[in-house]
Design an enzyme around this catalytic site. Structure first.
Site, PDB file in Angstrom:
ATOM      1  N   ARG A  75       0.853  -1.183   0.000  1.00  0.00           N
ATOM      2  CA  ARG A  75       0.000   0.000   0.000  1.00  0.00           C
ATOM      3  C   ARG A  75       0.888   1.232   0.000  1.00  0.00           C
ATOM      4  O   ARG A  75       2.091   1.142   0.193  1.00  0.00           O
ATOM      5  CB  ARG A  75      -0.955  -0.015   1.201  1.00  0.00           C
ATOM      6  N   CYS A  79       2.545   8.381  -5.837  1.00  0.00           N
ATOM      7  CA  CYS A  79       3.244   9.659  -5.631  1.00  0.00           C
ATOM      8  C   CYS A  79       2.236  10.788  -5.442  1.00  0.00           C
ATOM      9  O   CYS A  79       1.285  10.919  -6.214  1.00  0.00           O
ATOM     10  CB  CYS A  79       4.126   9.942  -6.848  1.00  0.00           C
ATOM     11  N   ASN A 113      -5.601   7.135   3.829  1.00  0.00           N
ATOM     12  CA  ASN A 113      -5.338   6.413   5.079  1.00  0.00           C
ATOM     13  C   ASN A 113      -3.877   6.577   5.467  1.00  0.00           C
ATOM     14  O   ASN A 113      -2.989   6.228   4.689  1.00  0.00           O
ATOM     15  CB  ASN A 113      -5.638   4.919   4.919  1.00  0.00           C
ATOM     16  N   GLU A 114      -3.643   7.133   6.650  1.00  0.00           N
ATOM     17  CA  GLU A 114      -2.289   7.245   7.211  1.00  0.00           C
ATOM     18  C   GLU A 114      -1.295   7.766   6.176  1.00  0.00           C
ATOM     19  O   GLU A 114      -0.326   7.080   5.813  1.00  0.00           O
ATOM     20  CB  GLU A 114      -1.833   5.895   7.793  1.00  0.00           C
ATOM     21  N   CYS A 123       9.057  11.293  -1.789  1.00  0.00           N
ATOM     22  CA  CYS A 123       9.230  10.546  -3.032  1.00  0.00           C
ATOM     23  C   CYS A 123      10.271  11.294  -3.862  1.00  0.00           C
ATOM     24  O   CYS A 123      10.471  12.493  -3.696  1.00  0.00           O
ATOM     25  CB  CYS A 123       7.885  10.473  -3.755  1.00  0.00           C
ATOM     26  N   CYS A 125      10.696  10.850  -7.465  1.00  0.00           N
ATOM     27  CA  CYS A 125      10.468  10.570  -8.887  1.00  0.00           C
ATOM     28  C   CYS A 125      10.587  11.840  -9.727  1.00  0.00           C
ATOM     29  O   CYS A 125      10.772  12.936  -9.203  1.00  0.00           O
ATOM     30  CB  CYS A 125       9.092   9.924  -9.063  1.00  0.00           C
ATOM     31  N   CYS A 128       8.090  14.503  -8.848  1.00  0.00           N
ATOM     32  CA  CYS A 128       8.465  15.226  -7.636  1.00  0.00           C
ATOM     33  C   CYS A 128       9.601  16.204  -7.913  1.00  0.00           C
ATOM     34  O   CYS A 128       9.630  17.308  -7.365  1.00  0.00           O
ATOM     35  CB  CYS A 128       8.847  14.253  -6.522  1.00  0.00           C
ATOM     36  N   GLU A 284      -8.214   4.581  14.941  1.00  0.00           N
ATOM     37  CA  GLU A 284      -7.868   3.170  15.126  1.00  0.00           C
ATOM     38  C   GLU A 284      -7.264   3.023  16.515  1.00  0.00           C
ATOM     39  O   GLU A 284      -6.165   3.507  16.775  1.00  0.00           O
ATOM     40  CB  GLU A 284      -6.842   2.701  14.072  1.00  0.00           C
ATOM     41  N   TRP A 292       2.565  -5.521  13.319  1.00  0.00           N
ATOM     42  CA  TRP A 292       3.715  -4.831  12.727  1.00  0.00           C
ATOM     43  C   TRP A 292       4.890  -4.546  13.658  1.00  0.00           C
ATOM     44  O   TRP A 292       5.991  -4.336  13.157  1.00  0.00           O
ATOM     45  CB  TRP A 292       3.265  -3.553  12.027  1.00  0.00           C
ATOM     46  N   TYR A 334      -2.169 -11.260  11.427  1.00  0.00           N
ATOM     47  CA  TYR A 334      -1.687 -11.274  12.811  1.00  0.00           C
ATOM     48  C   TYR A 334      -2.107 -10.020  13.579  1.00  0.00           C
ATOM     49  O   TYR A 334      -1.546  -9.716  14.620  1.00  0.00           O
ATOM     50  CB  TYR A 334      -0.170 -11.453  12.843  1.00  0.00           C
TER      51      TYR A 334
END
Ligand SMILES: [Zn+2]
Length: 679
Positions: A75, A79, A113-114, A123, A125, A128, A284, A292, A334
């Site tokens: 995920r 960019c 998300n986050e 980034c 590239c 960028c 969350e 993690w 997990y």
């Protein structure tokens, strides 16, 4: 349960192939949420562009500094500056928002998300690179101005055009610190702009929705204050036992491995609450063991209830657990849910039920009214990250040294950027205000002159806004306010002595001369000698008065380490060292006393006391019960539930106690003079 957040990674399910949308499953889920009297918070699914899109438009992918492409398969692989991804974002956001614009069951939206999780803010590239050049042109106008601002004659780094400026790729030696700071700012601004792009689309679809984004904990590369200006509610994702393992300066204690560190989590609560100065959400909340961190110890008994109370005490208006049920497939198998793989209730479910029952017993809790502010500056974080000048220098950890001392006295703290309004704060703490402009120095001087109490930490006033030294001694434009200058600085390995001595107290030789322990606390008992770590500045007072001097046999012996200055109706203290916990507490108590801020006796480590509205919360992140001898048992509104025999209750003449990993709420303002003791 009032809210259900859904669909944050669902792009390939919503649109399995270009233009072929499948909304039926989400329609059904939204209806089901409504049928049960709840509201949905939906998410734009842009954190996970699907494979068909990556294959069609591979230019949307991020690149690392060495040109390595961040491929599809996990995920956050897109960019923020990709024009192609802006087009695709607009397409999917318009499609999902139009679908639910008239739904009575959708209360609001989470953008993406986050942002930046997995170190994806920066980034490198080609898109960028082009965007960076435009960003620099907007800020500097012409390239000669940029060269002068950064100081590019050093090591022959001058540019002849903006087109010549690249993102900072791999080099034999370190990069120019001004260039790295600018790239950090540019990358953060890129996320701000991308979030604003989404926010505008969402508001266009339905201006009544609330907009939020779920930030992450102790997050170093994204300026949450800037992103929040486009949100209605700030939210963040709280994983206490993960954070103490993978983003903690020290080694986590057994209790911290079971429940996390209340100051580490609390500082994020306070930062995200302060971003819009209104109640925040935990989007969350860790529901049990997670996938993690390096290890996944089971949280202590009742910890999921404890965290909900701790968040609420610090200003949360909603705590959502992630996730509902353990996932049977993919990367997060997990990661616990409130329900286990077979759908039966897990440990977190029972804790969530307890917390919900507790909160039902409370009236409106209002908003946190913090008397003290800590200045948190992302520019300082980034600049010090570029030049830590010591392997163990960590901006967050230094912030926590001061923040933890305030929290250790039960004081609510706003964590605000340096350009925030300081009116209304009785005291302000600036742990390492590394970059200081004349304008900021003037504002801080006005604050003190008009009666404010200000405590500076080390490495303050070192640089200008371009991350360059000034042709003046530290603290530069703050020198008149501080009433002293920094003659020398040094970073210190652990085997050098790190001790200071109070010079206005009883100046007896009471110590045994040994160095402080690794955690910075002094092994000897002497109310006038204190340890510090990592950083020392030799101060030369002008108008200021020395309060602590170096208590060593080294070259710094007897030189001032902490000074105090009276300015107008206020008072400023400059602390030139990274204080150990005892010294930080001493400085903070002095600050609170001069500012007239009520506070508790020093709380045991791992115990948090916080007032919100007419209530006082006591949350216990330790495996020991905590006695509260100064609390009237009649003040108990929420006792410590069914967490075991040490519940917070009135029990005859016994003092109120809060059990291991427990939480209790009292219907009064109790912090002033409160005593908490471990059993
Ligand atoms: Zn890029």
């Amino acid at each position: 349960m009032e809210y259900v957040r859904m669909a944050e990674f669902s792009w390939s399910v919503l649109e399995p192939e270009r233009g072929e949308f499948r909304f039926e499953w989400l329609d059904e889920a939204v209806e089901l949420v409504g049928d049960h009297g709840m509201q949905a918070v939906l998410c734009t699914p842009t954190a996970t562009p699907p494979k068909w899109l990556v294959d069609e438009r591979p230019e949307i992918r991020q690149e690392g500094p060495d040109g390595t492409v961040r491929e599809h398969g996990s995920r956050r692989h897109y960019c923020f500056n990709s024009p192609a991804y802006r087009e695709e974002t607009e397409r999917i956001v318009r499609a999902v928002t139009e679908r639910y614009a008239d739904s009575p069951h959708v209360a609001g939206w989470q953008t993406d998300n986050e942002f930046g999780c997995h170190r994806t803010v920066r980034c490198y590239c080609d898109d960028c690179a082009a965007a960076f050049r435009e960003w620099l042109r907007d800020r500097h106008g012409d390239v000669e101005t940029l060269n002068e601002a950064w100081g590019n004659r050093f090591w022959s780094q001058a540019y002849d055009s903006f087109e010549a400026v690249d993102p900072p790729g791999p080099t034999p030696a370190e990069h120019h610190p001004s260039r790295l700071l600018e790239y950090a700012r540019f990358a953060s601004d890129s996320v701000v702009a991308y979030n604003r792009f989404q926010a505008d689309l969402l508001r266009e679809a339905n201006p009544d929705w609330f907009l939020t984004h779920n930030f992450m904990g102790r997050f170093p590369t994204l300026d949450a204050f800037d992103v929040s200006t486009d949100l209605d509610v700030v939210s963040w994702d709280s994983y206490p036992t993960g954070f103490v393992q993978d983003r903690y300066a020290g080694e986590a204690s057994p209790d911290q491995l079971r429940a996390g560190d209340p100051d580490q989590v609390g500082m994020d609560h306070d930062l995200y609450r302060s971003a819009l100065d209104r109640p925040f959400w935990v989007m969350e909340q860790q529901p049990g063991d997670v996938n993690w961190p390096p290890h996944c110890p089971q949280p202590g008994e009742g910890a999921m209830r404890l965290w909900a109370h701790h968040a609420t005490a610090h200003g949360a208006d909603a705590v959502l657990y992630f996730r509902w049920r353990r996932c049977l497939e993919g990367q997060e198998q997990y990661h616990a849910g409130l329900r286990r793989a077979d759908g039966s209730p897990d440990r977190g479910y029972h804790d969530a039920v307890s917390a919900a029952a507790d909160f039902a017993a409370l009236d409106d809790v209002g908003h946190v009214d913090a008397p003290v502010a800590v200045l948190f500056d992302y520019d300082a974080l980034w600049a010090l990250d570029v030049q830590p000048h010591a392997p163990d220098f960590d901006y967050w950890a230094l912030q926590e040294a001061f923040y933890g001392a305030l929290r250790g006295r039960g004081v609510q703290v706003d964590v605000i950027p340096p350009d925030a309004d300081l009116d209304g704060y009785a005291a302000v703490v600036a742990p390492a205000l590394h970059l200081v402009t004349e304008n900021l120095a003037d504002r801080l001087t006005d604050y003190v002159a008009s009666g404010g109490s200000l405590l500076f930490g080390p490495r303050t006033g070192v640089k200008d806004r371009h991350n360059k030294l000034r042709p003046a001694l530290q603290p530069g434009p703050l020198t008149d306010l501080v009433g002293a200058a920094v003659d020398q600085h040094e970073s210190l390995p652990r085997r050098l002595e790190t001790r200071v001595r109070r010079v206005d107290g009883t100046d007896d030789a009471g110590g045994d001369g040994s160095a402080p322990d690794a955690d910075g606390t002094s092994p000897f008992v002497d109310p006038d000698r204190f340890g510090f770590r990592t950083w020392a500045e030799w101060l030369v007072p002008d108008d200021a008065v020395a309060r602590f001097v170096y208590d060593t046999d080294g070259v710094e012996a007897d030189r001032p380490a902490v000074v105090e200055n009276a300015v107008g109706d206020g008072r400023v203290v400059y602390c030139g060292v990274w204080p150990a916990a005892d010294l930080a507490d001493d400085l903070v108590v002095d600050l609170l006393a001069s500012a007239g801020v009520p506070h508790s006796a020093r709380l045991p480590d791992g115990v948090d006391v916080a007032e919100r509205g007419g209530y006082t919360w006591v949350t216990n992140f330790t495996s020991d019960a905590v006695r509260l001898p100064t609390v009237d048992p009649d003040a108990v509104v929420v006792a410590d539930g069914d967490q075991g025999p040490d519940e917070a209750t009135s029990n005859g003449d016994q003092p109120v106690t809060v059990g291991p990993f427990g939480a209790a709420v009292f219907g009064d303002h109790l912090v002033d003079g409160l005593v908490a003791e471990k059993n």
